[in-house]
Enzyme design. Structure first.
Site, PDB file in Angstrom:
ATOM      1  N   GLY A 107     101.895 -29.847  -5.037  1.00 11.54           N
ATOM      2  CA  GLY A 107     101.240 -28.918  -5.961  1.00 11.54           C
ATOM      3  C   GLY A 107      99.804 -28.652  -5.580  1.00 11.54           C
ATOM      4  N   GLU A 108      99.091 -29.688  -5.172  1.00 12.22           N
ATOM      5  CA  GLU A 108      97.690 -29.522  -4.767  1.00 12.22           C
ATOM      6  C   GLU A 108      97.595 -28.755  -3.446  1.00 12.22           C
ATOM      7  OE1 GLU A 108      98.156 -31.876  -7.873  1.00 12.22           O
ATOM      8  OE2 GLU A 108      98.928 -32.571  -5.945  1.00 12.22           O
ATOM      9  N   PHE A 109      98.597 -28.956  -2.578  1.00  5.32           N
ATOM     10  CA  PHE A 109      98.608 -28.182  -1.334  1.00  5.32           C
ATOM     11  C   PHE A 109      98.706 -26.688  -1.634  1.00  5.32           C
ATOM     12  CE2 PHE A 109     100.978 -25.869   1.901  1.00  5.32           C
ATOM     13  CZ  PHE A 109     100.223 -26.124   3.036  1.00  5.32           C
TER      14      PHE A 109
END
Length: 405
Positions: free
Chosen positions: A59-61
């Site tokens: 998700g952060e990627f």
């Protein structure tokens, strides 16, 4: 407090080794870090400077990806290293093209930080949203290597803002510049006397807008949905799926796509028991489709499937928190989710705009579905919200360029 932090990292390493005996994710976590420094030394030349992007998970990627790709586009001569903490990020994106190394991040000990940073020789470091590692941050500051946090979001109940959070505040002070999503975060950081903070917004809006603008068709799914209205349930967990069972039974004229968060054999088997008439995506190529329910049994397809939907349900709201609502909203889908959404500004915004509804039970789910089915305006509102909020990447790049001459 440093000794307690170090003990916590040590204790975590012991626990994860025990879990690796019966938990697939923990096993990948351990295996991915075996002989890690040897691999880095073979693949990365310490003579070259690198731009280091770190992401906690997948998700952060996706959240930081607009900045990463803008850096790749503008600084083609620069070398880029990506690290992940979680297997769910690394295993999906370990073959991401156009960078010079993708690795797991070694656990945050003083020796690991010293060796890792000496091997990758970072010019700057960019962390997305969260993960605040003392030894890495402290060493970057000590070596005068600029460190950025992008799309950060902070809440009053976090330890940084408690009387006993001095050690955690010390970690934050190592960051060169913080780019935050909302005014609450900005004011909280200012109250603890942090400087170099920008209210940039959330780079996820740029990512989902770009995805919706350039999405490619998925022929097998197109054939499955035909001209039927489509309900998409994304990143679901078992509690979400039990709720969906009664809704789906009431609307046999709809096509339903379920993309579970976990696609292990046990979870897929559980889904097939809940929806015995369903067909799996992996079976579409070789089967005649008579079912109105499709189970997505691979990773990475969901963000493009929303192009076929009319209404979306986003999972996770009966657990730690909802997953990505913006991917659906960018395609003009109103969204439904469980009660655990308060950590997510975009979910609160969509609710205030009446483009999202939070539910607690089957009755709420049916009512929300019927509400969104009554008008296309809710989806148009969701899409307009995403378009209005995009643009964070440009502001971040303007500041970072000062350090990337």
């Amino acid at each position: 407090m440093l000794w307690l932090y170090n003990f916590g990292i040590f204790f975590y390493s012991l626990i994860i080794k025990v879990l690796a005996n019966f938990n697939p994710k923990a096993k990948l976590f351990i295996q991915g870090r075996q002989k890690l420094f040897q691999r880095i030394s073979q693949e990365v030349s310490p003579e070259h400077k690198h731009i280091w992007f770190h992401f906690a998970s997948l998700g952060e990627f996706e959240q930081g990806r607009p900045v990463l790709e803008k850096v790749k586009e503008k600084y083609k001569e620069k070398k880029i290293i990506i690290t992940f903490f979680s297997p769910s990020g690394y295993e999906v994106r370990k073959n991401y093209p156009g960078v010079d190394g993708i690795f797991y991040l070694p656990l945050d000990t003083a020796s690991n930080a010293e060796l890792f940073i000496s091997l990758i020789n970072p010019e700057i470091a960019i962390f997305t949203k969260y993960e605040f590692w003392y030894h890495y941050f402290h060493l970057l500051q000590k070596k005068d290597i600029p460190l950025f946090l992008i799309s950060g979001i902070f809440r009053p109940d976090q330890i940084f803002f408690k009387w006993y959070g001095g050690f955690q505040r010390k970690i934050l002070k190592c960051i060169t510049h913080l780019f935050v999503q909302n005014e609450t975060s900005l004011h909280l950081l200012e109250k603890i006397h942090l400087k170099n903070i920008s209210l940039s917004g959330d780079t996820r809006f740029d990512r989902v807008f770009e995805n919706a603008s350039s999405v490619k068709g998925v022929p097998l799914v197109e054939a499955f949905v035909g001209k039927n209205p489509v309900f998409i349930a994304g990143s679901t967990w078992p509690q979400d799926e039990f709720l969906l069972q009664s809704l789906i039974a009431q609307y046999p004229d709809w096509k339903v796509i379920i993309a579970p968060h976990e696609i292990g054999k046990s979870h897929l088997s559980q889904l097939e028991q809940l929806f015995p008439s369903a067909i799996k995506y992996s079976q579409l190529q070789n089967a005649s489709v008579t079912s109105n329910i499709l189970i997505i049994d691979n990773i990475g397809l969901l963000s493009g499937l929303y192009q076929y939907g009319k209404i979306a349900y986003i999972g996770g709201g009966f657990g730690a928190g909802i997953h990505n609502t913006l991917e659906a909203a960018a395609f003009g889908l109103p969204v439904i989710f469980g009660p655990e959404y308060h950590k997510f500004q975009e979910a609160k915004d969509l609710i205030s705009l009446k483009a999202a509804i939070s539910i607690r039970n089957e009755y709420d789910l049916v009512k929300a579905f019927e509400n969104f089915n009554s008008s296309n305006q809710y989806g148009k509102t969701a899409k307009a919200y995403v378009e209005q909020k995009k643009g964070a990447t440009m502001g971040i790049m303007l500041e970072m360029e000062k350090y990337l001459s």
